[in-house]
Design an enzyme around this catalytic site. Structure first.
Site, mmCIF file in Angstrom:
data_model
loop_
_atom_site.group_PDB
_atom_site.id
_atom_site.type_symbol
_atom_site.label_atom_id
_atom_site.label_comp_id
_atom_site.label_asym_id
_atom_site.label_seq_id
_atom_site.Cartn_x
_atom_site.Cartn_y
_atom_site.Cartn_z
ATOM 1 N N SER A 287 -32.359 4.246 32.264
ATOM 2 C CA SER A 287 -33.121 5.316 31.890
ATOM 3 C C SER A 287 -33.977 4.801 30.537
ATOM 4 O O SER A 287 -34.831 3.823 30.848
ATOM 5 C CB SER A 287 -32.317 6.553 31.527
ATOM 6 O OG SER A 287 -33.460 7.800 31.382
ATOM 7 N N THR A 288 -34.114 5.498 29.570
ATOM 8 C CA THR A 288 -34.966 4.998 28.481
ATOM 9 C C THR A 288 -34.695 3.712 27.900
ATOM 10 O O THR A 288 -33.609 3.307 27.431
ATOM 11 C CB THR A 288 -34.619 6.118 27.328
ATOM 12 O OG1 THR A 288 -34.537 7.468 27.673
ATOM 13 C CG2 THR A 288 -35.618 5.984 26.171
ATOM 14 N N HIS B 247 -34.579 6.073 35.806
ATOM 15 C CA HIS B 247 -35.334 7.260 35.620
ATOM 16 C C HIS B 247 -36.800 7.088 35.244
ATOM 17 O O HIS B 247 -37.176 6.720 34.113
ATOM 18 C CB HIS B 247 -34.768 8.195 34.577
ATOM 19 C CG HIS B 247 -33.253 8.516 34.847
ATOM 20 N ND1 HIS B 247 -32.132 8.706 33.903
ATOM 21 C CD2 HIS B 247 -32.493 8.512 36.094
ATOM 22 C CE1 HIS B 247 -31.234 9.125 34.486
ATOM 23 N NE2 HIS B 247 -31.311 8.745 35.855
ATOM 24 N N MET C 261 -30.807 7.848 28.132
ATOM 25 C CA MET C 261 -30.048 9.225 27.424
ATOM 26 C C MET C 261 -29.281 9.952 28.706
ATOM 27 O O MET C 261 -29.692 9.736 30.007
ATOM 28 C CB MET C 261 -31.268 10.005 26.737
ATOM 29 C CG MET C 261 -32.376 10.308 27.789
ATOM 30 S SD MET C 261 -33.597 11.317 26.888
ATOM 31 C CE MET C 261 -34.366 11.888 28.245
ATOM 32 N N ASP D 69 -25.831 10.289 33.177
ATOM 33 C CA ASP D 69 -26.054 9.981 34.671
ATOM 34 C C ASP D 69 -25.454 8.701 34.966
ATOM 35 O O ASP D 69 -25.483 7.750 34.268
ATOM 36 C CB ASP D 69 -27.422 9.848 34.997
ATOM 37 C CG ASP D 69 -27.785 9.919 36.425
ATOM 38 O OD1 ASP D 69 -27.036 10.566 37.261
ATOM 39 O OD2 ASP D 69 -28.842 9.565 36.985
#
Length: 378
Positions: free
Chosen positions: A194-195, A222, A315, A318
């Site tokens: 993600s991030t 993401h 973050m 998940d």
């Protein structure tokens, strides 16, 4: 440019908004002002204004428009990052191919994350607001920690003690932590991020090239709809092997990496004896779409002990709920360590399950996967 007076308490996350749209600046400033623990310290209409007012504003997080007159986000980003080590920059992009390409260039230059401005294709204002605030709250504290570490760093001419490798959490199943000679051969690699993920993916895939011909690679990053095709293109250029946005029914083949399309869930299914991609427009899972969990769970069902699942920076949590079942099947889960993560949410949640086989710095993940994939194949 408007600069707000410093506020107390001092632990407020300080946000600078840089966008040539008065509407976007006003909307983002209003949303942030309605939240506890954050404040807008500057609102700028161009990259030039942001650079000139940066020292006075002292932001922790910058929301930076990609396309602006005078100085755009691509030009301003390196100057902002140089002005404050550890600064978190979120690129605010229009939903266009050009905007996606510029955003990916900014991520490669050190931006932490990207947001797609609301449109019919990229989500509602409510979704945009939720994503914006989630990223600000996740990145703000991390940016402060990095800035603090930079401020107290030892001088370059003073030898520093080597960083210790994190100790993996205890295994939750007998197969995890088994001796290398007894571990199953890796037949597929699934990655969730993600991030900070695009940069991390580029480094891991670049290192994975020697093993790519022996194991298919499936990825959930993401990212907004419309951006993942550009991400796949950039990863193809950096990895040296094909990376494509997955389509429903695609055969999952060695030598290729498949990225979940933004805004769609990506899982694997069997068509006879071969694995194929399934792309679905379901409800968000763990507030994410695509979500890592469906990919991890479906890959575990097909590849069982031959699966290596990798949880990179991001973050939230998940992917963590699928980790114990992967370990129980004899597969191995590798989590990125905290020191090398932009945000240690997803990998930290995976480690907390106690089922990770390894917790590694980013630079060691690709080489570990290559060794374990090629072991027994030489």
């Amino acid at each position: 440019m408007a600069i707000a007076a410093a506020s107390d308490p001092s632990d407020l996350i300080r946000v600078m908004i840089v966008d040539d749209s008065v509407f976007v600046r006003g909307l983002a400033a209003r949303w942030i002002s309605e939240e506890d623990g954050v404040e807008v310290v500057a609102s700028c209409r161009s990259g030039l204004q942001a650079i000139s007012g940066f020292a006075a504003a002292r932001p922790d997080v910058v929301i930076l428009d990609v396309e602006m007159p005078d100085m755009d986000g691509v030009q301003a980003l390196p100057l902002l990052l140089a002005a404050k080590p550890g600064l978190a920059v979120i690129m605010n992009s229009s939903f266009t191919t050009h905007g996606a390409d510029l955003s990916l260039r900014c991520l490669a230059l050190g931006a932490a994350d990207v947001l797609a401005k609301p449109s019919k294709a990229s989500g509602s204002p409510d979704e945009y607001r939720r994503d914006l605030m989630a990223k600000v709250r996740a990145l703000g504290p991390a940016a402060r920690r990095r800035a603090g570490q930079a401020a107290v760093a030892a001088p370059k001419d003073v030898p520093r003690a080597p960083r210790q490798k994190p100790i993996p959490a205890p295994a939750a199943a007998p197969a995890v932590g088994a001796s290398r000679s007894g571990a199953s051969q890796i037949r597929a690699i699934a990655i969730g991020s993600s991030t900070g993920g695009p940069q991390a993916l580029a480094e891991v895939l670049r290192a994975l090239k020697p093993a790519a011909a022996h194991a298919p690679i499936v990825i959930v990053q993401h990212m907004p709809a419309g951006f993942t095709a550009t991400l796949a293109k950039h990863l193809t250029e950096t990895s040296g092997f094909p990376v494509r946005e997955a389509m429903d029914g695609d055969p999952i083949l060695s030598g290729t990496a498949y990225v979940a399309p933004g805004g769609r869930h990506f899982s694997l299914d069997l068509d006879g004896s071969r694995a194929v991609a399934r792309i679905e427009d379901g409800a968000p899972i763990n507030f994410c779409k695509p979500s890592v969990d469906p990919l991890f769970r479906s890959a575990e069902r097909i590849f069982k002990s031959g699966l290596a699942a990798v949880v990179l920076t991001g973050m939230g949590s998940d992917g963590a709920s699928a980790v114990p079942s992967i370990a129980a099947s004899g597969g191995r889960v590798i989590a990125q360590d905290e020191a090398s993560s932009v945000v240690w949410g997803m990998p930290g949640a995976a480690v907390a399950t106690g089922a990770c086989a390894e917790v590694l710095p980013l630079k060691e993940i690709g080489p570990w996967l290559v060794r374990e994939t090629l072991r027994g194949r030489r």
